[in-house]
Write a protein that holds these residues in place. Structure first.
Motif, PDB file in Angstrom:
ATOM      1  N   ARG A  83      59.680  62.767 -81.015  1.00  0.00           N
ATOM      2  CA  ARG A  83      60.184  61.418 -80.747  1.00  0.00           C
ATOM      3  C   ARG A  83      59.585  60.845 -79.460  1.00  0.00           C
ATOM      4  O   ARG A  83      60.288  60.488 -78.517  1.00  0.00           O
ATOM      5  CB  ARG A  83      61.719  61.415 -80.662  1.00  0.00           C
ATOM      6  N   LEU A  84      58.254  60.802 -79.440  1.00  0.00           N
ATOM      7  CA  LEU A  84      57.546  60.244 -78.285  1.00  0.00           C
ATOM      8  C   LEU A  84      56.575  59.166 -78.744  1.00  0.00           C
ATOM      9  O   LEU A  84      55.983  59.270 -79.823  1.00  0.00           O
ATOM     10  CB  LEU A  84      56.760  61.346 -77.564  1.00  0.00           C
ATOM     11  N   LYS A 111      59.471  58.481 -70.342  1.00  0.00           N
ATOM     12  CA  LYS A 111      59.443  59.935 -70.187  1.00  0.00           C
ATOM     13  C   LYS A 111      58.590  60.240 -68.969  1.00  0.00           C
ATOM     14  O   LYS A 111      57.368  60.088 -68.991  1.00  0.00           O
ATOM     15  CB  LYS A 111      58.862  60.574 -71.434  1.00  0.00           C
ATOM     16  N   SER A 190      60.195  58.010 -74.758  1.00  0.00           N
ATOM     17  CA  SER A 190      60.883  58.743 -75.817  1.00  0.00           C
ATOM     18  C   SER A 190      61.903  57.806 -76.448  1.00  0.00           C
ATOM     19  O   SER A 190      62.254  56.787 -75.878  1.00  0.00           O
ATOM     20  CB  SER A 190      61.582  59.977 -75.241  1.00  0.00           C
TER      21      SER A 190
END
Ligand SMILES: *[C@@H]1O[C@H](CO)[C@@H](O)[C@H](O)[C@H]1NC(C)=O
Ligand SMILES: *[C@@H]1O[C@H](CO)[C@@H](O)[C@H](O)[C@H]1NC(C)=O
Ligand SMILES: *[C@@H]1O[C@H](CO)[C@@H](O)[C@H](O)[C@H]1NC(C)=O
Ligand SMILES: *[C@@H]1O[C@H](CO)[C@@H](O)[C@H](O)[C@H]1NC(C)=O
Length: 254
Positions: A83-84, A111, A190
């Motif tokens: 999930r980036l 992030k 993220s």
């Protein structure tokens, strides 16, 4: 009766089309795969994505994410497993605009790398001719002929600084050092999965409401002329009324 059948078939087609559509897409052939929770706005139906994850394709097939704070990001890569999202500023210079980079109410979060932190900064435009202490951080992508732009953490006091001879530009919020100092910085953000799940199937219950609403609107738009036709038929002959009416009931029950 033929028109009636045609209409019913059309409604069934629209409903089936929405439910069975392949929701994987991309901008051009080289762009990252776009699938749930993301979707391409105006290209893929609402139920393919989750609200707040709308992407768009630019004229040159770049994938663009527009955040609620007005920040646009060029999406280079989407890592669905972790999930980036890996993104850059469209002009390779994050501090170039008066930005509030807080992703605030969105599903996204910057992030940060190890030991990185988000800071608020005040930008100063200084003549390059004057000698000054190495107090602020020079922002390479904002420099121009004879002028350099420096960033100072907003909480710092600058009364003793050489920067007092500079012109204050504006504040920017929620930037890491990397975003400030590296040209064409590659930002990693993220995302949180929607509470309903991580796939459109899991979120179907939540998302079908919006699909239903669309179908309803389509139905009303297509249904009104039909309704008018039935009324006209009422005035014509009894032989037309009967199938017309049964069609009308069929549709309203649908
Ligand atoms: C959906 O389309 C993509 C790209 O066109 C393809 O790779 C994928 O296999 C398709 N998925 C299904 C379920 O048809
Ligand atoms: C964008 O992608 C489409 C389809 O893949 C392609 O036909 C078009 O030439 C691309 N446009 C640019 C500017 O690359
Ligand atoms: C930046 O945006 C966040 C979220 O929208 C908000 O909470 C915050 O107050 C904003 N900060 C400034 C200085 O505008
Ligand atoms: C800094 O100031 C100079 C002179 O006023 C101006 O030409 C330049 O565009 C400014 N730089 C920025 C990034 O605003």
């Amino acid at each position: 009766m033929v028109a009636c059948l045609f209409y019913v078939l059309f409604v069934v087609f629209v409903a089936g089309h929405g439910a069975g559509l392949n929701c994987t897409g991309s901008c051009g052939n080289d762009g990252p795969d776009i699938r749930f929770p993301f979707r391409i706005k105006d290209e893929q139906p609402d139920h393919c994505g989750y609200p707040g994850f709308d992407l768009s394709c630019s004229d040159d097939n770049s994938t663009v994410l527009e955040l609620p704070t007005g920040v646009s990001l060029l999406i280079e890569e989407i890592d669905y497993r972790h999930r980036l999202v890996h993104a850059r500023d469209p002009l390779g210079c994050f501090p170039r605009k008066r930005l509030n980079f807080s992703l605030g109410a969105s599903h996204f979060q910057i992030k940060t790398q190890n030991n990185e932190w988000l800071y608020d900064w005040t930008l100063f435009n200084c003549s390059s001719n004057e000698k000054r202490s190495p107090y602020g951080n020079k922002i390479p992508c904002l420099g121009a002929f004879n002028h350099d732009v420096y960033a100072v953490e907003s909480y710092d006091t600058i009364s003793d600084s050489d920067l007092l001879s500079c012109t204050k530009m504006y504040n920017i919020y929620g930037f890491t050092y990397g975003m400030l100092l590296e040209e064409n910085y590659r930002l990693t953000i993220s995302w949180f999965n929607p509470t309903c799940g991580s796939s459109e199937a899991e979120c179907y219950g939540f998302l079908k409401h919006s699909v239903r609403r669309k179908l309803l609107i389509t139905g009303v738009i297509l249904g009104l002329p039909l309704f008018a036709m039935v009324i006209i038929a009422l005035y014509r002959a009894y032989s037309v009324i009967k199938p017309g009416l049964s069609c009308f009931w069929m549709i309203t029950e649908h």
